[in-house]
Design a protein around this motif. Structure first.
Motif, PDB file in Angstrom:
ATOM      1  N   THR A 383       0.829  -1.214   0.000  1.00 15.41           N
ATOM      2  CA  THR A 383       0.000   0.000   0.000  1.00 15.41           C
ATOM      3  C   THR A 383       0.855   1.252   0.000  1.00 15.41           C
ATOM      4  O   THR A 383       0.387   2.319  -0.379  1.00 15.41           O
ATOM      5  N   ALA A 384       2.092   1.128   0.450  1.00 20.31           N
ATOM      6  CA  ALA A 384       2.977   2.293   0.497  1.00 20.31           C
ATOM      7  C   ALA A 384       4.402   1.812   0.752  1.00 20.31           C
ATOM      8  O   ALA A 384       4.634   0.647   1.084  1.00 20.31           O
ATOM      9  N   TYR A 390       6.247   5.446   5.362  1.00 18.04           N
ATOM     10  CA  TYR A 390       4.906   4.924   5.594  1.00 18.04           C
ATOM     11  C   TYR A 390       4.936   3.621   6.388  1.00 18.04           C
ATOM     12  O   TYR A 390       5.909   2.856   6.321  1.00 18.04           O
ATOM     13  N   HIS A 430      -2.750   9.050   2.764  1.00 16.50           N
ATOM     14  CA  HIS A 430      -3.823   8.636   1.859  1.00 16.50           C
ATOM     15  C   HIS A 430      -4.580   7.453   2.422  1.00 16.50           C
ATOM     16  O   HIS A 430      -4.108   6.741   3.319  1.00 16.50           O
ATOM     17  N   LEU A 441      -5.609  -1.771  -6.959  1.00 18.02           N
ATOM     18  CA  LEU A 441      -5.950  -0.468  -6.375  1.00 18.02           C
ATOM     19  C   LEU A 441      -7.078   0.153  -7.189  1.00 18.02           C
ATOM     20  O   LEU A 441      -6.956   0.327  -8.404  1.00 18.02           O
ATOM     21  N   ARG A 444      -8.014   6.104  -4.525  1.00 23.87           N
ATOM     22  CA  ARG A 444      -7.161   6.599  -3.434  1.00 23.87           C
ATOM     23  C   ARG A 444      -7.520   8.041  -3.167  1.00 23.87           C
ATOM     24  O   ARG A 444      -7.615   8.840  -4.101  1.00 23.87           O
ATOM     25  N   TYR A 446      -6.187  11.350  -1.311  1.00 23.83           N
ATOM     26  CA  TYR A 446      -5.027  11.946  -0.658  1.00 23.83           C
ATOM     27  C   TYR A 446      -5.502  12.915   0.418  1.00 23.83           C
ATOM     28  O   TYR A 446      -6.247  13.850   0.121  1.00 23.83           O
TER      29      TYR A 446
ATOM     30  N   LYS B  59      -1.234   8.656 -11.557  1.00 23.90           N
ATOM     31  CA  LYS B  59      -1.753   9.560 -10.516  1.00 23.90           C
ATOM     32  C   LYS B  59      -2.300   8.756  -9.341  1.00 23.90           C
ATOM     33  O   LYS B  59      -2.069   9.076  -8.172  1.00 23.90           O
ATOM     34  N   LEU B  60      -3.051   7.701  -9.661  1.00 28.44           N
ATOM     35  CA  LEU B  60      -3.676   6.883  -8.624  1.00 28.44           C
ATOM     36  C   LEU B  60      -2.638   6.234  -7.715  1.00 28.44           C
ATOM     37  O   LEU B  60      -2.763   6.228  -6.505  1.00 28.44           O
ATOM     38  N   HIS B  61      -1.604   5.690  -8.344  1.00 26.39           N
ATOM     39  CA  HIS B  61      -0.618   4.906  -7.593  1.00 26.39           C
ATOM     40  C   HIS B  61       0.522   5.740  -7.013  1.00 26.39           C
ATOM     41  O   HIS B  61       1.305   5.220  -6.222  1.00 26.39           O
ATOM     42  N   SER B  62       0.659   6.987  -7.439  1.00 24.18           N
ATOM     43  CA  SER B  62       1.862   7.743  -7.083  1.00 24.18           C
ATOM     44  C   SER B  62       2.074   7.828  -5.572  1.00 24.18           C
ATOM     45  O   SER B  62       3.213   7.836  -5.093  1.00 24.18           O
ATOM     46  N   GLY B  63       0.979   7.829  -4.819  1.00 27.49           N
ATOM     47  CA  GLY B  63       1.109   7.943  -3.369  1.00 27.49           C
ATOM     48  C   GLY B  63       1.778   6.757  -2.716  1.00 27.49           C
ATOM     49  O   GLY B  63       2.292   6.856  -1.598  1.00 27.49           O
ATOM     50  N   THR B  64       1.794   5.612  -3.383  1.00 28.59           N
ATOM     51  CA  THR B  64       2.440   4.433  -2.804  1.00 28.59           C
ATOM     52  C   THR B  64       3.904   4.727  -2.498  1.00 28.59           C
ATOM     53  O   THR B  64       4.439   4.281  -1.487  1.00 28.59           O
ATOM     54  N   TYR B  65       4.545   5.500  -3.388  1.00 31.34           N
ATOM     55  CA  TYR B  65       5.958   5.838  -3.175  1.00 31.34           C
ATOM     56  C   TYR B  65       6.127   7.329  -2.881  1.00 31.34           C
ATOM     57  O   TYR B  65       7.211   7.853  -2.989  1.00 31.34           O
ATOM     58  N   ASN B  66       5.027   7.975  -2.516  1.00 30.56           N
ATOM     59  CA  ASN B  66       5.008   9.414  -2.251  1.00 30.56           C
ATOM     60  C   ASN B  66       5.625  10.198  -3.396  1.00 30.56           C
ATOM     61  O   ASN B  66       6.423  11.112  -3.200  1.00 30.56           O
TER      62      ASN B  66
END
Lengths: 857, 169
Positions: A383-384, A390, A430, A441, A444, A446, B59-66
């Motif tokens: 997930t991160a 994270y 997020h 996924l 999401r 943020y 865009k959707l996945h970018s938060g996984t790796y910040n």
């Protein structure tokens, strides 16, 4: 049989308008009808025109209303052309035979196409016989013969109503309840099997489990008693027991008259040993007769897992251990897993390396279809990135596809919802929805918007220099599990502090959506409403515990309410659908002067106003002095901003008696960094109408130290400052203590409190036995010795009715659960780790056991 | 193609970002897509997804790796001189993660030239190809030899590869 399709745009209004309304003809003469075991409120009813037992796109559906009635807004001929399927959904559907909390397990019922408008366990048995090839009339005759029903009984009748005029329907109700119990067992243990297999299984269980004890079932004193004869269980299948996080159980065998007799039935020793920084915040889950215990590992080893044990005896069934990818030292100090979620015969385990694992609940094996991509061996999703700072602390929340509206990326999917921790490492928070079956996924949200998104203007738009893009380090972690409002299709969650935590010099603005309650659409992940408890947070006043959802009658109208207890000491209450506050929290001027300046010369600019609620605060909010280690501490009012180290603060924030200036180190603010209300779970009883809030009383000294370089999240806390707190042995417990607060959300007032001797980091659960359970720590005359108890309180009055000594005086942070097997109610809690030990040896010991209590045999 | 010529090529560019785009597009236009895929030292992943689908998923996945999407995405249509004279569409997406910047900077600030990480997506009738640099090799080709730096770049490469595989699943 033909397939009915209706335009997509028309299906949504149907679902909404029919769920609670429509003119329902309870005689079932046309396109309306009744769903019952007892009457089932909020069951999904649909025309299963392709006979697969699942709600597919284009099939007409509705929700049963508060009396179990449903209504299809189509022609009767259309309704009569397809079998009707009713899905009772765990955590949502309420059986009015036991109306105080939703069902804990899902099940499916069917009624044949042409005749019945009643959907019940009996119609399901008729349908099963028809599927075997019997003509409908023969199936009915066979059922009546098997069950020994006389000629006055119509198995397609509303038997609850029938009892009013024909006492023979009493035994029909009893039998139907036991049939429903078998349907629950089948759906829970074999959720992936086809409707045909489920019906075959149902026939077998009726023959083997019901028929042999039929006489006892029919003669049982109530449907509830009959269910117990059929091996009925009441479980606890999610972190908080229901989607509303109310941690309330309808079980009432243990009540105010006998709770003092509770004794240990069994315990499970994890063997993980005493560990200071590995607090146990989790509770086990119970599904049927199996208890699932999160194994949160050991402080120095990168293993976590799940243990399945017999919920009646504690005997181990299976144990699954998984190996974590590298977990940074920085994460160790906040290892605080809430553990696991359950759904569709899978256990979903969140681990400190920010992965979620899918484990077969029967076998303990990994589900390899659950994965990130084709290169992955499967069994987990990422997930991160732990390297980014994270990690995961919340239990995943499983939501079945039947509860997700058909207008978004998550529609038609079973999903898990999971948010990420790590705000104190300067990450960007997020919360996400993943396909529960294959790990994809889907959406999401943020919690810190980018500059072009809604709320992006509440952060500075810095595009150059080392500290550019402050939103990418803006915090807003989602530490604890969200609530799910099935009625309005909303995932509702609390968010953590902004990043950096105490240094606001590089994040001018309100800093949405940190320190907020946010509601997003479950199908799309899009924001529906939000409320920020603290603008531009400088005190770590974030949302520590999961928000709750419960019903209240407000001005004569039934409303779905969200309740969130803040570190600020206010209990925030909202209309779940709109986010409108139940009690006003007007923007109010607060102290704003501070001498904090960062190395680029930018001063701290505290927010000029904060939402100050008019409802009664459940803890003290400062503006007083206390004696601490021989000094006078100035307890400043809530929202007094931090100062830099070694400086002096004067009258801008203080009453006149504080002049002249005092050292920053002597300026303490209340509530403390731990609230108010922090992470321990609340509970809410629909019977008393009260919410039960574990709370802390005491101040904190906040100091802001702005970063001079970009924070490396692998190096630990990136809070831009530090805080000190804590009570010395010479301090009186009145200044640093805790309490259990019973709060009336309707009036916005405290009804009763129970003081605890120390900060209160223990969770609660409450029951229909008019009880609230909460562990607590009690001081002795020897300041170095404290005792710990698992306590029970009268939910109405607050009178303590039980103090069960916890072996070895282990402190307990987790919330409790309760469940029932074969008519016996149990209470369980996890005793281990102990966050309280952070304060030193004066409070409690560590432990690593699961305790299960019950009444004497 | 030898990436060691890359720094010389850069000298004639107004900015690093624009230069890389120009460089990649130039190669595509001159040699055609098949030749690029056959000879380019950059990594590439094929997919059936369109540019729009890929960019939405990034865009959707970018938060996984910040990862922050740095700047804006640019789309261009080109007519390629191949046998079949097909139209292709190309887009560049630039990504940066603060913790990657932080780690690289602590080892050698000069190596920050590799950020933001660029993805070139080329979409043709048969699908799309996502191309991106292997940072470790890119740094080596630029003359960076620090072992810690190359190890950290390798770690980023590994994660970025996994990120794209997940985006394109």
């Amino acid at each position: 049989m033909h397939r009915i399709t209706i335009p997509f745009l028309f299906s949504i209004p149907l679902l909404i308008s029919c769920g609670g309304g429509g003119t329902v003809d309870r005689s079932g003469a046309n396109n309306s009808g009744i769903v019952l075991d007892g009457y089932l409120k909020s069951a999904t009813v649909f025309l299963d025109c392709n006979n697969n037992g699942e709600l597919d796109d284009g099939e007409i559906s509705t929700l049963s209303d508060q009396s179990g009635a449903y209504y299809f807004n189509v022609a009767t001929s259309t309704v009569n052309s397809c079998p009707k399927v009713a899905k009772a959904i765990a955590g949502v559907t309420v059986d009015l035979d036991e109306p105080n909390s939703p069902l804990t397990e899902s099940y499916t019922m069917v009624a044949p196409a042409t005749k019945s408008s009643v959907v019940s366990p009996l119609t399901t048995l008729v349908y099963a016989k028809i599927q075997e090839g019997k003509p409908q009339e023969d199936a009915i005759t066979e059922l009546k013969t098997e069950m020994g029903f006389d000629d006055s009984i119509d198995v397609f009748e509303d038997y609850v109503k029938g009892k009013e005029s024909n006492t023979n329907y009493t035994e029909v109700h009893n039998v139907a309840t036991t049939l429903a119990e078998k349907l629950r067992e089948i759906d829970t243990l074999n959720p992936d099997s086809t409707i045909t297999d489920k019906l075959t299984n149902f026939r077998t269980k009726v023959d083997n489990d019901i028929i042999p004890i039929l006489s006892n079932i029919k003669n049982a004193t109530s449907p509830k008693a009959a269910k117990k004869l059929a091996g009925g269980t009441v479980g606890w299948s999610s972190f908080s027991g229901d989607y509303g996080n109310t941690r309330f159980s309808r079980l009432d065998s243990i009540d105010t008259t006998n709770v003092s007799q509770l004794e240990q039935k069994w315990k499970y020793e994890t063997g993980r040993g005493a560990q200071a920084w590995l607090a146990w915040y989790f509770n086990p889950l119970v599904v049927r007769d199996t208890m699932y215990i999160p194994d949160v590992g050991e402080f120095t080893k990168d293993k976590m897992g799940v243990i399945a044990v017999n919920a009646k005896t504690g005997a181990e069934i299976w144990k699954k251990e998984v190996t974590l990818s590298t977990v940074k030292d920085a994460v160790y100090y906040t290892r605080s897993s809430r553990g696991i979620g359950y759904g569709n015969n899978r256990i979903y385990l969140s681990t400190y390396d920010a992965r979620v694992w899918s484990i077969n609940a029967k076998t303990g094996e990994l589900d390899t279809n659950f994965k990130d991509n084709s290169e992955s061996t499967g069994g987990y999703i990422t997930t991160a990135d732990g390297d980014a700072g994270y990690y995961l602390t919340q239990a995943p929340v499983f939501i079945p596809k039947s509860l997700i509206p058909s207008n978004g990326a998550a529609s038609g999917r079973n999903i898990i919802v999971i948010g990420n921790a790590g705000g104190e490492h300067q990450t960007r928070g997020h919360i996400s929805a993943y396909d529960a079956d294959n790990g994809e996924l889907l959406w999401r949200f943020y919690t810190v918007p980018s500059p072009s998104e809604y709320g992006g203007d509440t952060w500075p738009n810095v595009t150059t220099g080392i500290f550019k893009n402050p939103y990418s380090r803006g915090g807003g972690a989602v530490w604890v599990s969200p609530a799910f409002d099935a009625k309005n299709g909303l995932v509702i969650f609390g968010t953590g502090n902004a990043g950096p935590d105490l240094d606001g010099t590089r994040r001018e603005g309100a800093n949405l959506f940190s320190a907020s309650i946010v509601a997003v659409n479950v199908a799309t992940g899009k924001r529906v409403w939000h409320f920020q408890q603290v603008h531009h947070d400088l005190w770590d006043y974030d949302q520590g515990s999961s928000p709750m959802i419960f019903n209240l009658k407000v001005n004569g109208k039934d409303k779905t309410i969200v309740g969130a207890a803040g570190k600020t000491g206010w209990y925030y209450l909202f209309d779940s659908k709109t986010g409108e506050l139940l009690h006003e929290c007007p923007e109010t001027a607060v102290p704003t002067t501070t001498s904090v300046v960062n190395n680029e010369g930018q001063p701290e600019i505290p927010y000029p106003t904060q939402p100050m609620c008019k409802s009664e605060a459940f803890v003290s909010q400062g503006d007083r002095t206390i004696s601490h280690s021989g000094r006078t501490l100035y307890i400043s009012p809530i929202f007094t901003p931090p100062g830099p180290p070694g400086t002096y603060i004067s009258k801008h924030m203080s009453p006149s008696q504080w002049s002249p200036e005092v050292p920053v180190s002597d300026v303490w603010v209340e509530p403390s960094v731990y609230g108010g209300s922090d992470f321990p779970p609340l509970s809410h009883s629909p019977l008393t109408g009260l919410s039960y809030i574990p709370a802390n009383i005491g101040p904190t000294n906040f100091t802001a130290v702005p970063d001079t370089s970009l924070h490396d999240p692998s190096k630990g806390f990136g809070g831009g400052g530090y805080w000190s707190y804590g009570r010395n042995k010479t301090d009186t417990k009145e200044e640093w203590s805790g309490q259990l607060v019973a709060y009336d959300p309707l009036t916005g007032t405290v009804k009763w409190t129970h003081k605890t001797d120390t900060f209160n980091f223990s969770g609660t659960c409450s029951t229909a036995g008019n009880l609230v359970f909460m562990p607590e720590t009690v001081e002795t005359s020897d300041v170095d010795v404290t005792l710990t108890y698992f306590s029970a309180f009268n939910a109405t009055t607050g009178e303590r009715l039980l103090q069960w000594p916890i072996p070895d005086n282990v402190s307990v942070n987790a919330g409790c659960i309760t469940y029932e097997i074969e008519g016996k109610q149990y209470i369980a809690f996890a005793a281990g780790g102990s966050f309280n030990n952070e304060f030193g040896s004066i409070i409690g010991a560590h432990g690593d056991d699961i305790y299960v209590l019950g009444l004497p045999d | 193609m030898n990436l060691k010529i890359y720094p010389r090529f850069l000298n004639r560019c107004a900015s690093l970002r624009r230069c890389v785009n120009q460089f990649l597009i130039f190669v595509i236009l001159v040699f055609g897509i098949e030749e690029v895929l056959a000879e380019s030292p950059i990594k590439k992943i094929g997919t059936n997804q369109t540019i729009e689908e890929i960019s939405e998923k990034i865009k959707l996945h970018s938060g996984t790796y910040n990862l922050s999407i740095f700047g804006s995405m640019r789309f261009n249509d080109y007519l390629v001189s191949t046998k079949n004279k097909k139209n292709i569409t190309a887009a560049t997406i630039e990504l940066v993660a603060p913790h990657w910047v932080s780690k690289i900077e602590k080892i050698d600030g000069n190596a920050l030239i590799v950020f933001p990480i660029r993805i070139l997506i080329v979409e043709a009738d048969s699908g799309s190809v996502v191309s991106f640099y292997d940072l470790r090799n890119l740094l080596r080709s630029m003359g960076f030899k620090n072992k810690d730096l190359l190890k950290e770049a390798d770690n980023i490469d590994s994660k970025f590869n996994y990120f794209l595989r997940t985006v394109l699943r």
